[in-house]
Every structure is written in C-alpha cells, then in structure tokens.
Design a protein around this motif. Structure first.
Motif, PDB file in Angstrom:
ATOM      1  N   ASP A   1      45.962   6.872  32.838  1.00  0.00           N
ATOM      2  CA  ASP A   1      46.158   7.983  33.767  1.00  0.00           C
ATOM      3  C   ASP A   1      44.878   8.807  33.832  1.00  0.00           C
ATOM      4  OD1 ASP A   1      48.780   7.318  34.334  1.00  0.00           O
ATOM      5  OD2 ASP A   1      49.567   8.518  32.672  1.00  0.00           O
ATOM      6  N   LEU A   2      44.358   8.965  35.029  1.00  0.00           N
ATOM      7  CA  LEU A   2      43.123   9.710  35.224  1.00  0.00           C
ATOM      8  C   LEU A   2      43.411  11.043  35.883  1.00  0.00           C
ATOM      9  CD1 LEU A   2      40.757   6.876  36.538  1.00  0.00           C
ATOM     10  CD2 LEU A   2      41.155   7.620  34.181  1.00  0.00           C
ATOM     11  N   VAL A   3      42.590  12.025  35.532  1.00  0.00           N
ATOM     12  CA  VAL A   3      42.665  13.336  36.176  1.00  0.00           C
ATOM     13  C   VAL A   3      41.292  13.623  36.765  1.00  0.00           C
ATOM     14  CG1 VAL A   3      44.458  14.188  34.606  1.00  0.00           C
ATOM     15  CG2 VAL A   3      42.049  14.615  34.070  1.00  0.00           C
ATOM     16  N   PRO A   4      41.224  14.497  37.758  1.00  0.00           N
ATOM     17  CA  PRO A   4      39.910  14.867  38.305  1.00  0.00           C
ATOM     18  C   PRO A   4      39.048  15.538  37.230  1.00  0.00           C
ATOM     19  CG  PRO A   4      41.685  15.642  39.722  1.00  0.00           C
ATOM     20  CD  PRO A   4      42.325  15.159  38.464  1.00  0.00           C
ATOM     21  N   PHE A   5      37.746  15.310  37.307  1.00  0.00           N
ATOM     22  CA  PHE A   5      36.822  15.908  36.349  1.00  0.00           C
ATOM     23  C   PHE A   5      36.990  17.430  36.292  1.00  0.00           C
ATOM     24  CE2 PHE A   5      32.589  17.451  35.059  1.00  0.00           C
ATOM     25  CZ  PHE A   5      32.464  16.785  33.839  1.00  0.00           C
ATOM     26  N   THR A   6      37.322  18.043  37.419  1.00  0.00           N
ATOM     27  CA  THR A   6      37.476  19.502  37.464  1.00  0.00           C
ATOM     28  C   THR A   6      38.561  20.006  36.513  1.00  0.00           C
ATOM     29  OG1 THR A   6      38.940  19.270  39.369  1.00  0.00           O
ATOM     30  CG2 THR A   6      36.610  19.746  39.823  1.00  0.00           C
ATOM     31  N   GLU A   7      39.499  19.128  36.131  1.00  0.00           N
ATOM     32  CA  GLU A   7      40.568  19.553  35.221  1.00  0.00           C
ATOM     33  C   GLU A   7      40.108  19.661  33.764  1.00  0.00           C
ATOM     34  OE1 GLU A   7      44.426  17.815  35.537  1.00  0.00           O
ATOM     35  OE2 GLU A   7      44.367  17.816  37.733  1.00  0.00           O
ATOM     36  N   VAL A   8      38.919  19.205  33.460  1.00  0.00           N
ATOM     37  CA  VAL A   8      38.435  19.295  32.074  1.00  0.00           C
ATOM     38  C   VAL A   8      37.166  20.140  31.947  1.00  0.00           C
ATOM     39  CG1 VAL A   8      39.501  17.092  31.424  1.00  0.00           C
ATOM     40  CG2 VAL A   8      37.107  17.140  32.182  1.00  0.00           C
ATOM     41  N   THR A   9      36.717  20.743  33.027  1.00  0.00           N
ATOM     42  CA  THR A   9      35.453  21.491  32.975  1.00  0.00           C
ATOM     43  C   THR A   9      35.519  22.711  32.064  1.00  0.00           C
ATOM     44  OG1 THR A   9      36.022  22.666  35.012  1.00  0.00           O
ATOM     45  CG2 THR A   9      34.620  20.684  35.221  1.00  0.00           C
ATOM     46  N   SER A  10      36.709  23.223  31.779  1.00  0.00           N
ATOM     47  CA  SER A  10      36.807  24.373  30.874  1.00  0.00           C
ATOM     48  C   SER A  10      36.287  24.023  29.481  1.00  0.00           C
ATOM     49  CB  SER A  10      38.249  24.872  30.787  1.00  0.00           C
ATOM     50  OG  SER A  10      39.090  23.869  30.228  1.00  0.00           O
ATOM     51  N   LEU A  11      36.307  22.752  29.122  1.00  0.00           N
ATOM     52  CA  LEU A  11      35.793  22.333  27.817  1.00  0.00           C
ATOM     53  C   LEU A  11      34.313  22.684  27.656  1.00  0.00           C
ATOM     54  CD1 LEU A  11      37.559  18.875  27.594  1.00  0.00           C
ATOM     55  CD2 LEU A  11      37.958  20.817  26.063  1.00  0.00           C
ATOM     56  N   PHE A  12      33.571  22.710  28.739  1.00  0.00           N
ATOM     57  CA  PHE A  12      32.146  23.028  28.667  1.00  0.00           C
ATOM     58  C   PHE A  12      31.909  24.483  28.282  1.00  0.00           C
ATOM     59  CE2 PHE A  12      32.328  19.266  31.257  1.00  0.00           C
ATOM     60  CZ  PHE A  12      31.310  18.503  30.734  1.00  0.00           C
ATOM     61  N   ASP A  13      32.880  25.333  28.530  1.00  0.00           N
ATOM     62  CA  ASP A  13      32.769  26.733  28.140  1.00  0.00           C
ATOM     63  C   ASP A  13      33.468  27.013  26.808  1.00  0.00           C
ATOM     64  OD1 ASP A  13      31.369  27.482  30.492  1.00  0.00           O
ATOM     65  OD2 ASP A  13      33.273  27.515  31.593  1.00  0.00           O
ATOM     66  N   ASP A  14      34.505  26.244  26.510  1.00  0.00           N
ATOM     67  CA  ASP A  14      35.367  26.551  25.372  1.00  0.00           C
ATOM     68  C   ASP A  14      35.019  25.834  24.077  1.00  0.00           C
ATOM     69  OD1 ASP A  14      36.736  28.117  27.183  1.00  0.00           O
ATOM     70  OD2 ASP A  14      38.321  26.644  27.517  1.00  0.00           O
ATOM     71  N   PHE A  15      34.098  24.878  24.099  1.00  0.00           N
ATOM     72  CA  PHE A  15      33.811  24.162  22.852  1.00  0.00           C
ATOM     73  C   PHE A  15      33.200  25.120  21.834  1.00  0.00           C
ATOM     74  CE2 PHE A  15      29.703  23.611  24.951  1.00  0.00           C
ATOM     75  CZ  PHE A  15      28.785  23.604  23.910  1.00  0.00           C
ATOM     76  N   GLU A  16      33.408  24.796  20.553  1.00  0.00           N
ATOM     77  CA  GLU A  16      32.963  25.696  19.491  1.00  0.00           C
ATOM     78  C   GLU A  16      31.604  25.327  18.901  1.00  0.00           C
ATOM     79  OE1 GLU A  16      35.960  26.453  16.499  1.00  0.00           O
ATOM     80  OE2 GLU A  16      37.531  25.991  17.970  1.00  0.00           O
ATOM     81  N   HIS A  17      31.326  24.007  18.786  1.00  0.00           N
ATOM     82  CA  HIS A  17      30.121  23.591  18.083  1.00  0.00           C
ATOM     83  C   HIS A  17      29.246  22.621  18.872  1.00  0.00           C
ATOM     84  CE1 HIS A  17      31.897  25.476  14.580  1.00  0.00           C
ATOM     85  NE2 HIS A  17      32.993  24.780  14.804  1.00  0.00           N
ATOM     86  N   THR A  18      29.859  21.522  19.361  1.00  0.00           N
ATOM     87  CA  THR A  18      29.054  20.494  20.013  1.00  0.00           C
ATOM     88  C   THR A  18      29.735  19.927  21.252  1.00  0.00           C
ATOM     89  OG1 THR A  18      29.999  18.762  18.617  1.00  0.00           O
ATOM     90  CG2 THR A  18      27.910  19.712  17.890  1.00  0.00           C
ATOM     91  N   ALA A  19      28.922  19.691  22.248  1.00  0.00           N
ATOM     92  CA  ALA A  19      29.314  18.923  23.432  1.00  0.00           C
ATOM     93  C   ALA A  19      28.302  17.785  23.485  1.00  0.00           C
ATOM     94  CB  ALA A  19      29.258  19.770  24.688  1.00  0.00           C
ATOM     95  N   TRP A  20      28.807  16.550  23.392  1.00  0.00           N
ATOM     96  CA  TRP A  20      27.916  15.394  23.293  1.00  0.00           C
ATOM     97  C   TRP A  20      28.288  14.354  24.342  1.00  0.00           C
ATOM     98  CZ3 TRP A  20      27.688  10.170  22.631  1.00  0.00           C
ATOM     99  CH2 TRP A  20      26.466   9.639  22.226  1.00  0.00           C
TER     100      TRP A  20
END
Length: 174
Positions: free
Chosen positions: A3-22
């Motif tokens: 099941d796929l969701v639009p990329f826009t549904e996960v963009t909050s992760l770019f602001d909410d991560f605590e340590h690393t985005a890789w």
C-alpha cells in the motif's frame, strides 16, 4: 505491491525527526528533476543558482544548528548519467544548507550488495521506501516501523556510509 501513500503524507518526518534523516539514492534519474526549469537550464549550460532562503534550506540549516544530521548517499554510474550529473551539481546547495552528501560508484554499491531501492530512514526507526515506475516517476511511498525492515535499512545505511566518499572528494570519472 505494498500500500502506497503520496510522499506529501510523510513530509512531516523531515521536521519532526530527533537525530538523523538518512537517504539512499540509487536511481539513475528522477522524473521530478527532469520536469523542472532548473534541470533544463543546467543542460543548456545556463547558470543555475538556488535560493538558499527557501524554507527547505532554512529548515535544514536550523536542524544542523540543533545538532540534527541530514545525510544521504548517492549511487553514481561511471560515467554519470544525465540525471546524476544534475544531482552532483545540486549537491552544493544541499551541503550549503547543512546536509552531508556522499557518493558511491555503482560498481562499489553492487559489490557491497546495496539494493536499488531509494529510501529515507528517520532516527533509525521509521523507514520510508520510495516506489517509482519505469519512467522514474514516483508512484508513492511505503511507511514502516517493522523492526526487521528497519534493522535491514540500518545495515544498508552503515555499509553505504562506510564505503561512500564525501562530495568534495568524489570524482565520478568517465
């Protein structure tokens, strides 16, 4: 296919991560890049500059100032494809905003067994797997926190990071 969701549904992760985005970028090209005026200008030999006051870049600099790491490894063919040449050019803007971008040749990526699957890994616990069609157009993303899949992504990240070369030291050849 999952099941796929639009990329826009996960963009909050770019602001909410605590340590690393890789990120692992393994594709030879991205349709989203080819659709931009900047891409066309770059291949016409026109000067291409980026507005580093754009909210995306401001957010990356703020995160870097807070000690958060925003990293990616790009797999590059020898010689680089047109799409990869564009990304090599664009890396300087992301680096200026605080990202650490490294590169691997495709030969090295294949030798160490990296998948040809783009993904984002946030805080070593949330995995966003990106799905594309044969035209390099993103179909959507799959989000998972399944421990086995996250651990596998962490192992891929560690292997890629160990073998990757910093952008400033990378010479793709060809």
């Amino acid at each position: 296919m999952p099941d796929l969701v639009p990329f826009t549904e996960v963009t909050s992760l770019f602001d909410d991560f605590e340590h690393t985005a890789w990120r692992l970028e393994s594709r030879r090209s991205y349709d989203s890049d080819r659709q931009t005026e900047e891409y066309r200008a770059f291949f016409k030999g026109q000067p291409v500059e980026e507005d580093l006051t754009d909210p995306y870049y401001v957010a990356r600099r703020q995160q870097a100032d807070e000690g958060k790491r925003f990293e990616r490894v790009r797999v590059v063919d020898q010689p680089p494809t047109e799409g990869q040449r564009y990304l090599l050019h664009r890396a300087r803007f992301n680096i200026a905003a605080g990202e650490d971008i490294r590169h691997l040749t495709r030969t090295t990526a294949e030798r160490i067994g990296l998948p040809e699957q783009d993904f984002w890994l946030f805080d070593s616990r949330v995995l966003i797997i990106m799905h594309f069609d044969e035209s390099d157009r993103m179909l959507g993303v799959e989000r998972t926190e399944d421990p086995a899949r996250v651990v596998e992504a962490c192992q891929i990240r560690d292997a890629a990071w160990h073998h990757a070369v910093r952008h400033a030291d990378f010479h793709p050849g060809g």
